[in-house]
Design an enzyme around this catalytic site. Structure first.
Site, PDB file in Angstrom:
ATOM      1  N   GLU A  50      12.306   3.715   4.819  1.00 39.37           N
ATOM      2  CA  GLU A  50      12.308   3.982   6.251  1.00 39.37           C
ATOM      3  C   GLU A  50      12.223   2.672   7.027  1.00 39.37           C
ATOM      4  O   GLU A  50      11.993   2.673   8.230  1.00 39.37           O
ATOM      5  CB  GLU A  50      11.174   4.931   6.647  1.00 39.37           C
ATOM      6  CG  GLU A  50       9.792   4.394   6.376  1.00 39.37           C
ATOM      7  CD  GLU A  50       8.739   5.097   7.228  1.00 39.37           C
ATOM      8  OE1 GLU A  50       8.002   5.882   6.635  1.00 39.37           O
ATOM      9  OE2 GLU A  50       8.658   4.860   8.445  1.00 39.37           O
ATOM     10  N   CYS A  59       8.361   8.647   5.033  1.00 41.20           N
ATOM     11  CA  CYS A  59       7.879   8.289   3.696  1.00 41.20           C
ATOM     12  C   CYS A  59       8.430   9.191   2.599  1.00 41.20           C
ATOM     13  O   CYS A  59       8.064   9.058   1.440  1.00 41.20           O
ATOM     14  CB  CYS A  59       6.355   8.352   3.673  1.00 41.20           C
ATOM     15  SG  CYS A  59       5.602   7.366   4.966  1.00 41.20           S
ATOM     16  N   HIS A  96       0.765  11.453  -1.379  1.00 41.58           N
ATOM     17  CA  HIS A  96       1.206  10.379  -0.501  1.00 41.58           C
ATOM     18  C   HIS A  96      -0.024   9.875   0.248  1.00 41.58           C
ATOM     19  O   HIS A  96      -0.780  10.667   0.810  1.00 41.58           O
ATOM     20  CB  HIS A  96       2.255  10.874   0.491  1.00 41.58           C
ATOM     21  CG  HIS A  96       2.524   9.890   1.579  1.00 41.58           C
ATOM     22  ND1 HIS A  96       2.993   8.622   1.312  1.00 41.58           N
ATOM     23  CD2 HIS A  96       2.351   9.950   2.924  1.00 41.58           C
ATOM     24  CE1 HIS A  96       3.124   7.963   2.449  1.00 41.58           C
ATOM     25  NE2 HIS A  96       2.728   8.738   3.439  1.00 41.58           N
TER      26      HIS A  96
END
Lengths: 464, 464
Positions: A83, A117, A247
């Site tokens: 990203e 992400c 994450h």
């Protein structure tokens, strides 16, 4: 046909330049423990002016190919998740093609996948599906997650980080997908986004982002449980997986997330939580979804109940996210790398549940089944090759003042042309790629530090 | 297992606002025929201030679901290809989730794929592979290509365009992939890229981009031929496919590209070219690759030899690219839509070779096998639903001055916040989504023009 498709080999690179969160607290005038306990973070890696997401991905791909002895011609698909936008049209994948063109291999499918992400997970799923599809040509897939997370001055700045991870994909993998055990939650949200195109920094609604993350987590977990139950004819609970990997924007959210799964199990009346724990959490089960995300008593009680399970099933994944920071697309896989690093000799036969989240938002919970695997694609060799301890030890701590100064320079250079860097690669390990110049046409030039890594059966020899 | 995986249904949307290339020539003071004959373009669509890649993709997805009677819950994967960046982190796919969330369907995999004009092809391959993989859950895949191509004042400006295309993916498709017949050429190049993050306009090296395109075409064609020959035990030539569909930045390049394939066949001594043609082109066969890309005599001679084959195998694909302009990721599929529009009743059993190109660079040549299909997923119904002739007829021609004025406003608004649009949707067809506001937090708001399309067995009824 192809069986046990998944990850055959991995490597990770993170910049050797870092700043301690404790020092950053002092520098920022934050209350003691705000970053270290409040966020749960220890240290943060960052790209100096000679590194970026392209150089890091060149480094980690070259390193993986060398260390596992993979001929670049054996790669048939290459996908990147990122990203960190350096060019809005030209993919990072095309920069990586330089490695393969040298060997005459231009026939490599795949481009960049992007949503915050989550792009790395999308890339990984795409590579696995390719191996299982009729268009697979028998070669390996290669997935790269590469990101540099930087934030404007303010409360989000300590949640930065940087890293690149490469994963080789194919059949008979030691890290195999349980493809039917998967739940996704995708939704339209403005929790974290990058609409200011001229700036590297995101727009973040911290509170909304955390709620979005936890709601997506609940939703994915419920889906995964219901799919398991349809498949296996019995209830799924936390007890059915050995590790839970999240994450990790910052460790505190991981603590909250696992506690949330424990709360889910209590509400579902699953067997994973003991009677004492159930009694503590049942009073909260009548809360509406929205209320439950805001309730501090529930948060506290569920983390307390979850603690022993967290220590066993989550803590082994937290090393790199705490030490390196948020690595965006690489964050989830760096957490998984931490499990391999900490537990490689005892992972065979274990199930690992992964939770991937990207703001905006896209989220998937999925599952790996681990097996020893055959050299060089064995769990123990992967851990040896990645050498997490060695890489952490070889880092250089920068004082916060220097870190802030570098970020200022990078702000100035973001989207700029016509400059040369210091070309100072003295802190970088041998074999690391680094940025030397961006010319008047915005073309980027990289060099590789001499003394490249050479492979000897999975061990790393640094020549000069 | 799953067979004949491919495209079940399609729909296309392009803005009704357009400018004639002939008028633009006059306005720009260009020599007569520079855009119409030199580039081979007739007309160019562009987004007015109330449309963008998000609104166009909302419009085309809603329309496809309605016209083919697809329940949004039946979609299990949604992927977007685009190179028009409105946000560097939040994917266009997450905007589209609004359509599915309304029906309680959040379990939809996929994100955005990006590399210049190639992202749509990557998204399509990913969706097809998903259907063939073990993680497929029996639902449809949906691929969206959406782009707005705009250029700074100068020679590239007439090569703009805008459109969005939606494609439903599943087994037993009338447009089925021949998955083994595929050749890719990926390479690191700076032919067209978008490094100036604050500007919507690309940096273009027109001459390099054309050479890169033709080199990638040669390379992909050679690979596809060699794969066919291994598979079928006989030589492949132009004669083995009924239609050749190219990514079309402007029509002249498509003419050159097909001529290049004819030249390839002559060099390979394939049977597709008659003796007279061979005699004309053989003198050039000793040219080196580089020389052959620059040789104007070869270009002229090969286009001459190719002319009858071009008229039969390529010309039917050129309608929309010539009328709408370059649609980036949607361009190749708009060319394919043109074939369906022109030839739908005679396509069963035909092979269509597709060439996808994205600067930077990524390219793949691949093949479709066409079958009648069953209603609503039949070639003739797809052509009816898309109503290309009706859409072209309903357009509004703008004078060049007005077009330039709108582009100036859009330059100003690119990456901006805190503004409302005119909300003027008088020129848009019923059911079209349009931009109303970007608030102080950069959040974008869209409305849908009343009188939405409703579906009656694939025919379109516009209510009010």
């Amino acid at each position: 046909m192809t069986k046990n498709v998944g990850i055959l080999a991995m490597d990770i690179y993170f910049p050797p330049t870092c700043v301690q969160q404790e020092a950053l607290e002092v520098h920022d005038g934050a209350s003691k423990g705000k970053y270290t306990i409040g966020l749960g973070q220890d240290c943060m890696a960052f790209c100096s002016e000679v590194e970026d997401v392209i150089s890091m991905s060149l480094t980690v791909v070259t390193s993986l190919l060398e260390k596992y002895g993979i001929d670049p011609k054996q790669i048939g698909r290459l996908e990147v998740g990122s990203e960190t936008v350096i060019d809005k049209s030209k993919s990072i994948k095309t920069f990586l093609m330089q490695i393969f063109e040298e060997c005459g291999n231009n026939d490599i499918e795949g481009v960049d996948s992007s949503n915050a992400c989550y792009g790395g997970t999308a890339a990984l799923f795409n590579c696995v599906n390719w191996v299982e599809s009729s268009s697979w040509d028998g070669r390996y897939g290669l997935v790269v997650c590469t990101d540099s997370a930087v934030y404007a001055e303010g409360p989000a700045r300590p949640t930065g980080g940087a890293a690149a991870i490469a994963m080789l994909v194919g059949p008979d993998a030691p890290i195999a997908f349980e493809s039917k055990l998967r739940g996704s939650h995708m939704s339209h949200a403005y929790d974290f986004y990058k609409p200011n195109l001229a700036s590297e920094y995101p727009v973040v609604d911290g509170k909304l982002s955390q709620t979005c993350y936890l709601m997506a987590l609940d939703s994915c977990y419920k889906l995964l449980c219901s799919k398991y139950e349809k498949l296996e004819g019995k209830q799924f609970s936390i007890a059915d997986a050995d590790y839970f990997v999240f994450h990790s924007p910052y460790n505190k959210l991981v603590q909250k997330s696992f506690a949330r799964l424990v709360f889910n199990d209590v509400v579902r009346n699953a067997s994973s939580v003991d009677e004492a724990g159930k009694q503590k959490l049942e009073p909260f089960s009548s809360l509406s979804g929205d209320e439950s995300y805001q309730n501090r008593d529930l948060e506290k009680a569920s983390q307390q109940v979850a603690k022993p399970l967290y220590d066993a099933k989550v803590q082994p994944s937290t090393l790199l996210p705490k030490q390196v920071g948020n690595m965006y697309t690489a964050s989830l896989y760096a957490a998984f790398v931490s499990v391999l690093h900490n537990k490689h000799s005892e992972l065979s036969g274990k199930r690992v549940v992964m939770f991937s989240y990207g703001s905006g938002l896209t989220a998937t919970m999925f599952s790996f089944q681990l097996r020893d695997g055959q050299h060089p694609f064995s769990l123990s060799n992967i851990a040896t090759v990645m050498d997490v301890a060695g890489k952490l030890k070889a880092r250089h701590e920068f004082p916060p003042e220097k870190f802030v100064e570098i970020l200022k320079l990078m702000e100035h250079r973001y989207g700029a042309k016509d400059f040369v860097t210091s070309k100072d690669c003295s802190l970088l390990p041998p074999g690391t790629h680094y940025l030397t110049e961006v010319d008047s046409m915005y073309r980027r030039f990289y060099s590789k530090k001499a003394g490249s890594c050479t492979c000897e059966n999975g061990s790393l020899a640094n020549g000069h």
